[in-house]
Design a protein around this motif. Structure first.
Motif, short mmCIF file in Angstrom:
data_model
loop_
_atom_site.label_atom_id
_atom_site.label_comp_id
_atom_site.label_asym_id
_atom_site.label_seq_id
_atom_site.Cartn_x
_atom_site.Cartn_y
_atom_site.Cartn_z
N ASN B 125 0.84 -1.21 0.00
CA ASN B 125 0.00 0.00 0.00
C ASN B 125 0.87 1.25 0.00
O ASN B 125 1.63 1.49 0.91
N ILE B 126 0.72 2.03 -1.05
CA ILE B 126 1.59 3.17 -1.25
C ILE B 126 0.77 4.45 -1.43
O ILE B 126 -0.33 4.41 -1.99
N CYS B 127 1.30 5.55 -0.96
CA CYS B 127 0.68 6.84 -1.24
C CYS B 127 1.79 7.87 -1.36
O CYS B 127 2.74 7.87 -0.57
N THR B 128 1.73 8.73 -2.38
CA THR B 128 2.75 9.76 -2.56
C THR B 128 2.14 11.12 -2.30
O THR B 128 1.07 11.45 -2.84
N VAL B 129 2.79 11.89 -1.44
CA VAL B 129 2.26 13.20 -1.04
C VAL B 129 3.37 14.23 -1.15
O VAL B 129 4.54 13.91 -0.93
N ASN B 130 3.00 15.44 -1.44
CA ASN B 130 3.95 16.54 -1.42
C ASN B 130 4.43 16.76 0.02
O ASN B 130 3.63 16.78 0.95
N GLN B 131 5.74 16.92 0.19
CA GLN B 131 6.30 17.04 1.55
C GLN B 131 5.75 18.24 2.30
O GLN B 131 5.39 18.15 3.47
N LYS B 135 3.63 18.28 5.73
CA LYS B 135 4.16 19.06 6.85
C LYS B 135 3.06 19.98 7.42
O LYS B 135 2.87 20.07 8.64
N GLU B 136 2.34 20.64 6.53
CA GLU B 136 1.25 21.53 6.95
C GLU B 136 0.13 20.76 7.64
O GLU B 136 -0.42 21.20 8.65
N MET B 137 -0.20 19.59 7.09
CA MET B 137 -1.26 18.77 7.69
C MET B 137 -0.88 18.35 9.11
O MET B 137 -1.72 18.35 10.01
N ILE B 138 0.38 17.98 9.30
CA ILE B 138 0.82 17.58 10.64
C ILE B 138 0.73 18.79 11.59
O ILE B 138 0.16 18.70 12.67
N ARG B 139 1.27 19.93 11.13
CA ARG B 139 1.24 21.13 11.98
C ARG B 139 -0.19 21.48 12.40
O ARG B 139 -0.43 21.89 13.53
N GLN B 140 -1.12 21.28 11.48
CA GLN B 140 -2.48 21.73 11.75
C GLN B 140 -3.32 20.73 12.56
O GLN B 140 -4.48 20.99 12.85
N THR B 141 -2.74 19.60 12.92
CA THR B 141 -3.51 18.60 13.67
C THR B 141 -2.77 18.05 14.89
O THR B 141 -3.40 17.56 15.82
N ILE B 142 -1.44 18.16 14.91
CA ILE B 142 -0.63 17.46 15.92
C ILE B 142 -0.94 17.91 17.35
O ILE B 142 -0.83 17.14 18.29
N LEU B 199 5.13 11.58 14.18
CA LEU B 199 4.74 12.67 13.29
C LEU B 199 5.48 13.96 13.61
O LEU B 199 5.87 14.71 12.71
N SER B 200 5.71 14.22 14.91
CA SER B 200 6.48 15.42 15.28
C SER B 200 7.87 15.35 14.69
O SER B 200 8.40 16.36 14.20
N GLU B 201 8.48 14.18 14.77
CA GLU B 201 9.85 14.05 14.26
C GLU B 201 9.89 14.12 12.74
O GLU B 201 10.75 14.77 12.16
N ILE B 202 8.93 13.47 12.08
CA ILE B 202 8.88 13.53 10.61
C ILE B 202 8.68 14.97 10.17
O ILE B 202 9.28 15.45 9.20
N ASN B 203 7.86 15.69 10.90
CA ASN B 203 7.59 17.09 10.58
C ASN B 203 8.88 17.90 10.50
O ASN B 203 9.03 18.78 9.66
N LYS B 204 9.85 17.56 11.38
CA LYS B 204 11.12 18.30 11.39
C LYS B 204 12.00 17.92 10.20
O LYS B 204 12.86 18.68 9.79
N ILE B 205 11.79 16.71 9.66
CA ILE B 205 12.64 16.25 8.56
C ILE B 205 12.05 16.68 7.21
O ILE B 205 12.78 16.93 6.26
N LEU B 206 10.73 16.77 7.13
CA LEU B 206 10.09 17.14 5.86
C LEU B 206 10.57 18.52 5.44
O LEU B 206 10.71 19.43 6.25
N THR B 207 10.83 18.68 4.15
CA THR B 207 11.33 19.95 3.65
C THR B 207 10.17 20.92 3.41
O THR B 207 9.03 20.52 3.23
N SER B 208 10.49 22.21 3.44
CA SER B 208 9.47 23.20 3.15
C SER B 208 9.50 23.59 1.68
O SER B 208 8.77 24.45 1.24
N GLU B 209 10.36 22.91 0.91
CA GLU B 209 10.39 23.21 -0.53
C GLU B 209 9.20 22.57 -1.21
O GLU B 209 8.83 21.44 -0.92
N GLU B 210 8.63 23.31 -2.13
CA GLU B 210 7.33 22.91 -2.65
C GLU B 210 7.35 21.68 -3.55
O GLU B 210 6.35 21.02 -3.71
N LYS B 211 8.52 21.38 -4.14
CA LYS B 211 8.48 20.38 -5.20
C LYS B 211 8.82 18.95 -4.75
O LYS B 211 8.72 18.03 -5.53
N GLU B 212 9.25 18.78 -3.50
CA GLU B 212 9.68 17.46 -3.06
C GLU B 212 8.49 16.61 -2.59
O GLU B 212 7.62 17.10 -1.88
#
Lengths: 368, 368
Positions: B125-131, B135-142, B199-212
Motif C-alpha cells: 500500500n503506497i501513497c505519494t504526497v507533497n512534503q 508538513k502543513e497537515m501535521i502542523r495543523q492537527t498534531i 509525526l512530530s519528528e517527521i515534521n522536522k525532517i520534511l522539507t518546506s520546498e514545494e516540489k519534493e
C-alpha cells in the motif's frame, strides 16, 4: 490616578523595571511595579530591596497618583494591548482598569504607599562612563563572579577608580578577571563591590549605541547608575575584596602568542571528551612552536595541535577547560599572549600589547 | 571501516537520525548511531524501536564495515570538526578514530552487529504526497493528540485514505482536529494510527520546498516514509480510533464569521486573566453583530469586543481558552466560520467555504 500613554513606551519601561521585581518573596508588594503619575510623566519602579530600577516616560496625566500592580500580569496585559494608546485609571479601592481600543481589563492593585522607596544615594562621588564601554567591561568580567556564597564578597565585582582609570575585577577562587578603562575626566579614588546580579541586570539596560553615557554615583551603602530615562540603584557588598594587584606578577618563564579563535575551538573540542569524564582536566603541552592539547576519559581521547610563537621554556600544564573557554570567549583580539611560570602556578592571559585586560587561571595538578 | 566524507553532509545526516536515538534507556546500543559504509555510501541509522530513521550520504569508502557510536558525543564531535573533510576509521576492538585537520578523537564504539535492524515494511500500500503539504497537515492537527496514556490509541493520529483524499485526525477527549488533502493519484483505502511523536519528528525532517514528494508505505504493523536520502520507519498504534465522521454534524443554530487574528488575540488577552485563576473558562457571548469575550478570576476581569457576522440565534457559551487558541493558531485563513448548536454542545471551527479543515471543541458548562 488616571493617565493615557503610548503602549510601546510603557512596555519598554516595564521590561526595564521588571528586572528588579521579585518573583518569589514573602512580601507580595515586591512582586509589584509601582506606577507614579505626575507632571505629565509616568514613572515605573521595581524594587527587590537589593536592586531598584526606575524608568520614566511621557504620559497624558488626567489625575495624578500612584498604584502598585502585580508585575507579571501587568506586563503581560500591556504586551498584548491591541492599540497604540493605553488608558490606566484607578479607584479608591485600588481597582485598576486598563483599556486599549475594545479591550478592557480590571485588576486589583495595591496601595502605592506600601511600596518601598528607592534609597537616596549621596551625589558626592561621581564618574561618567560611556554606556557601551561599561557594557563591554561587564561582559568581559562578569563570568568569574563567584556563584556560591562561601565568601559573599566574591559574589560581587570590584569597581575601582584609581589613577584616573576604571578597573573592574571579579574572582571566584579559581580565576581572576581584570578589565581597565581609561577615564577621560578627572576622578577621585573610589573602591566599591557591586553584586554580580546588579551588574548583569544593568548590562541588559545599557545601550549598545556608542554616544550614550551613564553617570555613576557612589554612596556609602549604595551605588546609583543614572541612564537619563532610567535609574538603577543597588546595594553595595561589604567586606574585604581580594588585593588583586599583587597576584598579577609580570614575571614569566614561558610566554606564548596564539590565535585566540583557533585556541578556543581546540579547547572546546578537547573539552567534549573531558566533560564526559566529569571535570577531567585538559593537558596543554608547549613544545617548540607547537601546542598540543590532549584530554583523556573513559570514553576516549582527544588530541589537538596548534601553532604558537614561544618565548622561554617549554612547559606542560593542565586546566579546567571551562575557565580557559570563558576567558577566550570574553576577549575580542585575534591573538592572545599567555604567561606561564610553572605547571603549578597560575597562567595569565593578556593582550599582545598593553594591560587593559588580564585573566588569571589556576592550573590543575596532574601526574606527569 | 575506513571512510572520508564531507563534514557538513555528515552533520546534517546525524541531525536527522538523532531524532530516533534514545536518550534514556536500559539498552545502551539504542543511544548509538549505527554507521554503515559500503558502495561509496555512508548510511547512518538511529532506532529507538518505536521510531527508526536512516540517512545516506556520499562517502569515500576505503574499507567497508559498520560501527555503532554513542550518538551524543559523536554528534558533538562532528559538529565541532575544524575541516571540510572528516576521516573515520575503526579497529578490531571497535575503537574509532575521528580525524579532521589537526584534530583527532579516539572513542570507544560498539559492534554494529548488536544494533537492531529497522523493520521491513511491505510495499503493497503506497501513497505519494507533497512534503510541504504533509508538513502543513501535521502542523495543523498534531496539537490535539492526547498527551496522557489513558487511551493509548489517542496518543496517535489517524491517517486515512478514502475516496482519494488523505484525512488526518487527532482527538484528545476535549477536541478534534481534522485536515483533508485531495490526492492526485489513485489510491486504495487505508486507515492507520501513527504515534504523535513519530509525526512530530517527521515534521522536522520534511522539507518546506514545494516540489519534493514523500512516499508513504503502509504495512500491517509499521509505516515507512521514504524521503529519498532519508527513510523513517514507525510502529503503528493498534486499537479502535474514534469514528470522527459522525461527530462533525453539519447542523447548527448559530453561525458566525469572524476575523481569525483579532479573535485569536482577544482570546489570548482574556486568557491572561483566566490563566491566573487556573483553568477558569472564558465566556463568549454572541450578541447581534458583536462578540463579547469575558473572563473572571480572583485577580480581576477582562472584557473584549469583536465584530462578527451572525447567522441564526444569539448564544452564550464558555470554553477552555487554550483549545480555541490552538485551533486558531493552526489555521491560516483570514476569516473563520464557527458553528454552534447550544451552550452545552461542541462548536465547530471551519473555513468559510469548503471542508478541508474542521476543529471541534467541547464547551465548559458554566452557571448563567
Amino acid at each position: 490616578m488616571h493617565i493615557y500613554c503610548r503602549q510601546d513606551l510603557l512596555l519598554n519601561s516595564i521590561n526595564t523595571v521588571l528586572k528588579a521585581c521579585s518573583t518569589k518573596t514573602t512580601m507580595p508588594i515586591l512582586e509589584c511595579i509601582l506606577l507614579k503619575a505626575s507632571n505629565n510623566k509616568l514613572t515605573l519602579v521595581g524594587n527587590n530591596l537589593e536592586l531598584g530600577i526606575e524608568s520614566t516616560i511621557d504620559a497624558d496625566v488626567i489625575n495624578e497618583g500612584y498604584i502598585a500592580l502585580e508585575s507579571k500580569i501587568f506586563s503581560e496585559i500591556i504586551r498584548r494591548m491591541p492599540g497604540e494608546v493605553v488608558e490606566i485609571s484607578t479607584d479608591d479601592n485600588f481597582m485598576t482598569s486598563i483599556i486599549s481600543e475594545k479591550s478592557k481589563f480590571q485588576i486589583a492593585g495595591q496601595s502605592g504607599k506600601d511600596f518601598p522607596a528607592l534609597p537616596d544615594v549621596e551625589k558626592a562621588n561621581i564618574c561618567t562612563v560611556n554606556q557601551l564601554a561599561l557594557k563591554e567591561m561587564i561582559r568581559q568580567t562578569i563570568f568569574s563572579v563567584a556563584q556560591d556564597e562561601t565568601r559573599p564578597i566574591l559574589t560581587g565585582e570590584m569597581l575601582q577608580i584609581k589613577n584616573n582609570n576604571l578597573n573592574m575585577v571579579s574572582v571566584d577562587g579559581y580565576r581572576i578577571s581584570y578589565r581597565q578603562l581609561q577615564l577621560s575626566n578627572e576622578n577621585g579614588e573610589i573602591e566599591v563591590v557591586i553584586p554580580g546580579r546588579t551588574l548583569s541586570e544593568i548590562n541588559k539596560i545599557l545601550t549598545s549605541e556608542e554616544k550614550e553615557d551613564v553617570t555613576v554615583y557612589f554612596g556609602d551603602k549604595h551605588v546609583l547608575f543614572d541612564l537619563g530615562d532610567s535609574k538603577v540603584v543597588s546595594r553595595l557588598l561589604e567586606g574585604e575584596f581580594l588585593k588583586y594587584e599583587q597576584v598579577f606578577s609580570p614575571d614569566y618563564e614561558t610566554k606564548i602568542l596564539v590565535d585566540r579563535k583557533n585556541f578556543l575551538m581546540s579547547i572546546e573540542r578537547a573539552a567534549l571528551i573531558s566533560r564526559e569524564g566529569k571535570k577531567n582536566p585538559i593537558r596543554v603541552e608547549i613544545n617548540g612552536e607547537k601546542m598540543i592539547i590532549t584530554s583523556n576519559a573513559e570514553l576516549g581521547t582527544a588530541r589537538e595541535e596548534l601553532d604558537v610563537i614561544l618565548e622561554g621554556k617549554e612547559i606542560t600544564i593542565a586546566f579546567n577547560p571551562k575557565y580557559l573557554i570563558d576567558a577566550l570567549k570574553a576577549i575580542d583580539d585575534d591573538n592572545v599572549c599567555i604567561h606561564f611560570i610553572s605547571s603549578l602556578t597560575p597562567c595569565i592571559i593578556q593582550p599582545e600589547e598593553g594591560e587593559h585586560y588580564k585573566y588569571l587561571i589556576l592550573p590543575i595538578r596532574v601526574n606527569a
